[in-house]
Design an enzyme around this catalytic site. Structure first.
Site, PDB file in Angstrom:
ATOM      1  CE1 TYR A 154      -4.277  -2.140   5.020  1.00 64.35           C
ATOM      2  CE2 TYR A 154      -3.365   0.044   4.649  1.00 64.35           C
ATOM      3  CZ  TYR A 154      -3.908  -1.123   4.161  1.00 64.35           C
ATOM      4  OH  TYR A 154      -4.073  -1.294   2.797  1.00 64.35           O
ATOM      5  CB  SER A 206      -0.842  -0.014   1.282  1.00 66.45           C
ATOM      6  OG  SER A 206      -1.476   1.229   1.493  1.00 66.45           O
TER       7      SER A 206
HETATM    8  N1  LIG Z   1      -8.569  -0.510  -1.621  1.00 67.80           N
HETATM    9  C1  LIG Z   1      -7.567   0.277  -1.274  1.00 67.80           C
HETATM   10  O1  LIG Z   1      -7.695   1.498  -1.162  1.00 67.80           O
HETATM   11  C2  LIG Z   1      -6.202  -0.327  -1.020  1.00 67.80           C
HETATM   12  C3  LIG Z   1      -5.104   0.541  -1.002  1.00 67.80           C
HETATM   13  C4  LIG Z   1      -3.852  -0.004  -0.758  1.00 67.80           C
HETATM   14  C5  LIG Z   1      -3.712  -1.364  -0.553  1.00 67.80           C
HETATM   15  N2  LIG Z   1      -4.789  -2.176  -0.574  1.00 67.80           N
HETATM   16  C6  LIG Z   1      -4.573  -3.606  -0.336  1.00 67.80           C
HETATM   17  O2  LIG Z   1      -5.093  -4.354  -1.414  1.00 67.80           O
HETATM   18  C7  LIG Z   1      -5.426  -5.661  -0.961  1.00 67.80           C
HETATM   19  C8  LIG Z   1      -6.809  -6.019  -1.471  1.00 67.80           C
HETATM   20  O3  LIG Z   1      -7.736  -5.138  -0.883  1.00 67.80           O
HETATM   21  P1  LIG Z   1      -9.071  -4.630  -1.609  1.00 67.80           P
HETATM   22  O4  LIG Z   1      -9.058  -3.154  -1.573  1.00 67.80           O
HETATM   23  O5  LIG Z   1      -9.278  -5.333  -2.889  1.00 67.80           O
HETATM   24  O6  LIG Z   1     -10.148  -5.072  -0.499  1.00 67.80           O
HETATM   25  P2  LIG Z   1     -11.354  -6.100  -0.512  1.00 67.80           P
HETATM   26  O7  LIG Z   1     -11.912  -6.062   0.848  1.00 67.80           O
HETATM   27  O8  LIG Z   1     -12.232  -5.831  -1.689  1.00 67.80           O
HETATM   28  O9  LIG Z   1     -10.627  -7.504  -0.763  1.00 67.80           O
HETATM   29  C9  LIG Z   1      -9.862  -8.130   0.207  1.00 67.80           C
HETATM   30  C10 LIG Z   1     -10.123  -9.626   0.097  1.00 67.80           C
HETATM   31  O10 LIG Z   1      -9.269 -10.272   1.048  1.00 67.80           O
HETATM   32  C11 LIG Z   1     -10.031 -11.280   1.682  1.00 67.80           C
HETATM   33  N3  LIG Z   1      -9.481 -11.581   2.998  1.00 67.80           N
HETATM   34  C12 LIG Z   1      -9.439 -10.789   4.095  1.00 67.80           C
HETATM   35  N4  LIG Z   1      -8.895 -11.448   5.121  1.00 67.80           N
HETATM   36  C13 LIG Z   1      -8.589 -12.692   4.665  1.00 67.80           C
HETATM   37  C14 LIG Z   1      -8.007 -13.838   5.256  1.00 67.80           C
HETATM   38  N5  LIG Z   1      -7.667 -13.854   6.560  1.00 67.80           N
HETATM   39  N6  LIG Z   1      -7.806 -14.925   4.485  1.00 67.80           N
HETATM   40  C15 LIG Z   1      -8.173 -14.939   3.183  1.00 67.80           C
HETATM   41  N7  LIG Z   1      -8.759 -13.886   2.568  1.00 67.80           N
HETATM   42  C16 LIG Z   1      -8.954 -12.775   3.306  1.00 67.80           C
HETATM   43  C17 LIG Z   1     -11.438 -10.724   1.779  1.00 67.80           C
HETATM   44  O11 LIG Z   1     -12.393 -11.761   1.958  1.00 67.80           O
HETATM   45  C18 LIG Z   1     -11.558 -10.005   0.436  1.00 67.80           C
HETATM   46  O12 LIG Z   1     -12.090 -10.843  -0.555  1.00 67.80           O
HETATM   47  C19 LIG Z   1      -5.293  -5.633   0.567  1.00 67.80           C
HETATM   48  O13 LIG Z   1      -4.070  -6.216   0.950  1.00 67.80           O
HETATM   49  C20 LIG Z   1      -5.293  -4.145   0.875  1.00 67.80           C
HETATM   50  O14 LIG Z   1      -4.598  -3.838   2.071  1.00 67.80           O
HETATM   51  C21 LIG Z   1      -6.042  -1.688  -0.814  1.00 67.80           C
END
Ligand SMILES: NC(=O)c1ccc[n+]([C@@H]2O[C@H](COP(=O)([O-])OP(=O)(O)OC[C@H]3O[C@@H](n4cnc5c(N)ncnc54)[C@H](O)[C@@H]3O)[C@@H](O)[C@H]2O)c1
Length: 252
Positions: free
Chosen positions: A156, A143
């Site tokens: 986080y 991130s």
């Molecule tokens: N959306 C943002 O703004 C953003 C920004 C920077 C980084 N990220 C990172 O991107 C990645 C994906 O996030 P996203 O935004 O698509 O969110 P999201 O919530 O849409 O997807 C996250 C997925 O991870 C799964 N998950 C959570 N805990 C889990 C576990 N213990 N075991 C297996 N699966 C698990 C959830 O069920 C979900 O399907 C994450 O690592 C997040 O930190 C997101």
């Protein structure tokens, strides 16, 4: 010829958001995708979307907070497709939105076990297999909070800095083993994880955007494209990088 024809791609957290968009993108380019998540319904839906578009995918359930399940996930991938070429460690949670002094031990442990443990123990299993095969490519989803401080999200932020550190250390260790390891560092990206912030305070929607030079939030597909570029077969000299996918935020 499609770019990832016959390549076996494992993606955690692929039931939603960035993980789902990445799974769909690899499948469009010929990848055979292992869609993994602890959310079974969403995982099966990602597989359905891939198959509907003419691609190939299988769902394997896994809670990345449990190292034993991460081992079973690689075993399941081998049982299904016989090898593991690419692993995307994407599953993650935002943790409690609170100031540092107010974060509970339970929230600390849950966020660390998923965001850091999930990547560390996942990489261990993936690396063992890739070493045996003699090649591989890993992308960890960190991130911009892995590159700078995000207020109200100290744990986080700490886990995402740790993911960047793990990525760099492992990239150096395995560079001579034909295994490339990189991270992507997305800024706010429209997904259920990020959109949940707006239920805390709807004014964030406009406020946060002001810090992004390109003037918009990321889309899951923006991050997917960066991940595919890092894994592309003709991208052979990039390893140990933490690539911002941030509309220019880190340039400010
Ligand atoms: N959306 C943002 O703004 C953003 C920004 C920077 C980084 N990220 C990172 O991107 C990645 C994906 O996030 P996203 O935004 O698509 O969110 P999201 O919530 O849409 O997807 C996250 C997925 O991870 C799964 N998950 C959570 N805990 C889990 C576990 N213990 N075991 C297996 N699966 C698990 C959830 O069920 C979900 O399907 C994450 O690592 C997040 O930190 C997101």
């Amino acid at each position: 010829m499609k770019k990832f024809q016959q390549q076996v791609v494992l993606i955690t957290g692929a039931a939603s958001g960035i993980g789902r968009a990445t799974a769909l993108s690899f499948a469009r380019e010929g990848g055979r995708v292992v869609v993994s998540d602890r959310a079974e319904e969403g995982g099966h839906e990602t597989v359905r979307l891939i198959e509907e578009a003419g691609g190939e995918a299988t769902f394997l359930a896994c809670d990345v907070a449990d190292p034993a399940q991460l081992q079973q996930l690689v075993e399941g991938t081998l049982a299904t497709y016989g090898k593991l070429d690419i692993a995307i460690n994407n599953a993650g949670v935002g943790g409690t939105f609170a100031k540092t002094a107010n974060i509970t031990p339970e929230d600390y442990h849950q966020t660390v076990n998923i965001n850091l443990g999930g990547v560390f123990f996942g990489m261990q299993e993936q690396l063992r297999q890739m070493l045996e095969q003699g090649s591989g490519c890993i992308v960890n989803v960190a991130s911009v909070a892995g590159l700078r401080g995000l207020p109200n999200s100290a744990v986080y932020t700490a886990t995402k800095h740790a993911v960047v550190g793990l990525t760099k250390a492992a990239a150096v260790e395995y560079a001579r083993k034909n295994i490339r390891i990189n991270a992507v560092c997305p800024v706010f990206t429209r997904s259920p994880l990020f959109d949940s912030l707006f239920s805390i305070d709807p004014s964030y929607e406009e406020k946060l955007k002001r810090n992004i030079p390109l003037g918009r939030y990321g889309q899951p597909e923006d991050v997917a494209q960066a991940i595919l570029w890092l894994c592309a077969p003709d991208n052979t000299f990039v390893t140990g990088m933490a690539l911002p996918v941030d509309g220019g935020m880190m340039a400010m």
